[in-house]
Design an enzyme around this catalytic site. Structure first.
Site, mmCIF file in Angstrom:
data_model
loop_
_atom_site.group_PDB
_atom_site.id
_atom_site.type_symbol
_atom_site.label_atom_id
_atom_site.label_comp_id
_atom_site.label_asym_id
_atom_site.label_seq_id
_atom_site.Cartn_x
_atom_site.Cartn_y
_atom_site.Cartn_z
ATOM 1 N N CYS A 89 73.711 40.380 35.350
ATOM 2 C CA CYS A 89 73.654 41.695 35.992
ATOM 3 C C CYS A 89 73.920 41.586 37.499
ATOM 4 C CB CYS A 89 72.326 42.381 35.693
ATOM 5 S SG CYS A 89 72.365 44.174 36.030
ATOM 6 N N HIS A 134 71.928 42.239 29.921
ATOM 7 C CA HIS A 134 70.737 41.385 29.968
ATOM 8 C C HIS A 134 70.519 40.701 28.617
ATOM 9 C CE1 HIS A 134 69.061 42.615 33.902
ATOM 10 N NE2 HIS A 134 69.709 43.745 33.654
ATOM 11 N N GLU A 188 68.300 38.534 27.986
ATOM 12 C CA GLU A 188 66.903 38.128 27.865
ATOM 13 C C GLU A 188 66.038 39.151 27.148
ATOM 14 O OE1 GLU A 188 67.262 39.909 32.086
ATOM 15 O OE2 GLU A 188 68.499 38.844 30.626
#
Length: 509
Positions: free
Chosen positions: A79, A166, A168
């Site tokens: 990002c 993202h 994660e």
């Protein structure tokens, strides 16, 4: 360790989640502020740049020197990290016409080792206000979505990658696969971060660090301090002296119950009742941070007193874990705000001559449990809900009095015992009751009452960094509310907290 992964934090709320996903791959990683790059990078085999609430176009944008990393070590920008790599290498980052936030799907995926086993249609999670309009000249576009053309890219001739989404967060369905591709298959990081390996290396390090010195450890009855005690006991045996302090803010009957549970574990444990000392120090104080600091100070004073009872004690051991450190100290020194202070983070005052040892300070809560299981710590102890170090002091909003503590102990006991009786305790990560600083009108036996309101909270989580409220059965909540109001004098209203973290923390203070 020669297989570390370095995560540079630019202030994103998701930075800790990156670390969690990396750890799930059995790979050790560390979070460092973007402006405090380690002098020695030799132990790091890969580097990840986090997201950020800032824009790379802003004058005060977080900036770091990547000259020792980019092109020399595998590098992944996430990002803001991707926008950073593009912006400062000849690309063009502009403000998006609309904020790109939420689920998206990869519409174009170029075959590459980075995106191996990730195809078109894979769901990803976007969270950005800027977008990369033009990539640097020496890059190759790897993936796009319907709205984001430059969703993933690679710098030619080096293992440097950028992704606008993202990986994660769980909403990115192939996020773990992407991180595995980058860290294992591209960076060559070995997956050696296991509970058994942690125990072996930590016990060895503790033996070397402590030697024959005596160590004092404050037991709380919780997972963290118990696992820390067992680790230290493995390393130094009889030189470990455990102390369980009654700060007057424990749950009902907890002081006696916890001491009994430690019997037979082979630990040298002594109980110290300092409840009056803590309550006196807290009298009249309502500010949450000041309450935490008072409790931390008195803990230190109690341990200092007890240290003088142990001849030649040199160390104070603490069950500090990684979220404690992350939440207590701004990870960036700027963009990330300190959420709250923890009583066991920040070192000792000058008057106390004990050195601090924190064997768990790089572990998340679920990792602590796995380490405990590898050392045969019982399921009952490992499954115990987290309980805050300041105890009920941060669940009583406002000032602390013995009467308020007694009320909340009774409420908490009914709630927690109810969870056990209904088979719900192990389905909840953490639960507790809060005593609110408001009275409300009620009616009991045709008489008007004006009494306290309590809030019940139950959350599900993996590591405490994020959490969601648990949808407890209405029948359970109904019975619990009735039991509390009928059995606890001074309470006439019960509410249930349905806020998640973020934006709300698990505790109310």
């Amino acid at each position: 360790m020669q297989n570390n992964v370095l995560i540079l934090d630019f202030g994103s709320q998701y930075t800790q989640l990156i670390a969690r996903r990396v750890r799930e791959l059995n790979i050790f990683c560390e979070i460092k502020p973007f402006n405090k790059l380690p002098q020695d990078l030799s132990s790091y085999k890969a580097v990840i740049l986090s997201g950020s609430p800032f824009s790379v176009r802003a004058e005060d944008a977080p900036h770091t020197d990547l000259s020792r990393i980019k092109g020399k070590k595998p590098l992944l920008g996430v990002c803001y990290g991707a926008q950073y790599l593009a912006h400062f290498n000849g690309g063009n980052v502009e403000k998006s016409n609309t904020r790109e936030y939420g689920r998206a799907n990869l519409s174009t995926v170029k075959e590459s080792p980075f995106l191996k086993n990730i195809g078109s249609g894979s769901q990803v999670w976007m969270s950005h206000a800027d977008t990369i309009k033009k990539l640097p000249e020496n890059t190759t576009l790897l993936a796009s979505t319907h709205d984001v053309e430059n969703a993933a890219f690679k710098f030619n001739g080096e293992e440097t990658y950028g992704i606008q989404f993202h990986p994660e967060v769980y909403h990115s369905t192939d996020g773990k696969q992407l991180l595995e591709n980058f860290l294992v298959h591209i960076s060559g990081v070995e997956q050696t971060w296991t509970p058994d390996a942690f125990v072996e290396t930590t016990v060895s390090a503790l033996k070397e660090k402590i030697g024959n010195d005596k160590v004092i450890l404050g037991l709380s009855g919780g997972v963290d301090s118990t696992v820390a005690a067992v680790l230290l006991h493995k390393a130094i045996g009889k030189h470990l002296h455990c102390i369980f302090v009654n700060n007057g803010l424990l749950r009902k009957n907890e002081f006696v119950d916890v001491l009994k549970k430690y019997e037979g574990m082979g630990l040298n444990v002594r109980g110290v009742d300092a409840s009056a000392r803590f309550l006196d120090a807290l009298a009249g104080e309502s500010d949450p941070e000041k309450k935490r600091k008072i409790i931390g100070r008195v803990f230190i004073e109690v341990f200092d007193d007890e240290a003088h009872r142990v001849e030649n004690a040199k160390w104070l051991a603490q069950g500090t874990i990684y979220p404690d450190v992350i939440e207590s100290v701004s990870a960036t020194g700027g963009p990330s705000a300190t959420i709250k202070s923890h009583h066991n983070v920040g070192g000792l005052p000058d008057f106390m001559k004990l050195k601090v040892v924190e064997p768990l300070k790089m572990l998340f809560k679920d990792e602590v449990r796995r380490v405990g299981a590898s050392m045969n710590v019982g399921d009952e102890r490992l499954g115990r809900h987290p309980f805050p170090g300041p105890g009920l002091a941060i669940r009583i909003l406002g000032d602390i009095t013995p009467e308020k503590v007694n009320i909340l102990q009774e409420v908490d006991h009914i709630f927690i015992q109810g969870l056990r009786d209904w088979g719900l305790y192990d389905k909840v990560w953490q639960a507790g009751a809060m005593l609110l600083p408001v009275n409300s009108v009620g009616v009991m036996g045709d008489e008007r009452t004006y009494e306290k309101c309590v809030a019940l909270r139950a959350v599900e989580s993996t590591d405490g960094m994020t959490a969601d409220w648990v949808n407890l059965p209405y029948e359970f909540l109904q019975k619990t509310s009735n039991d509390i109001i009928n059995k606890v004098p001074g309470v006439n209203r019960v509410v249930y907290d349905i806020s998640s973290k973020p934006p709300a923390t698990i505790e109310w203070e």
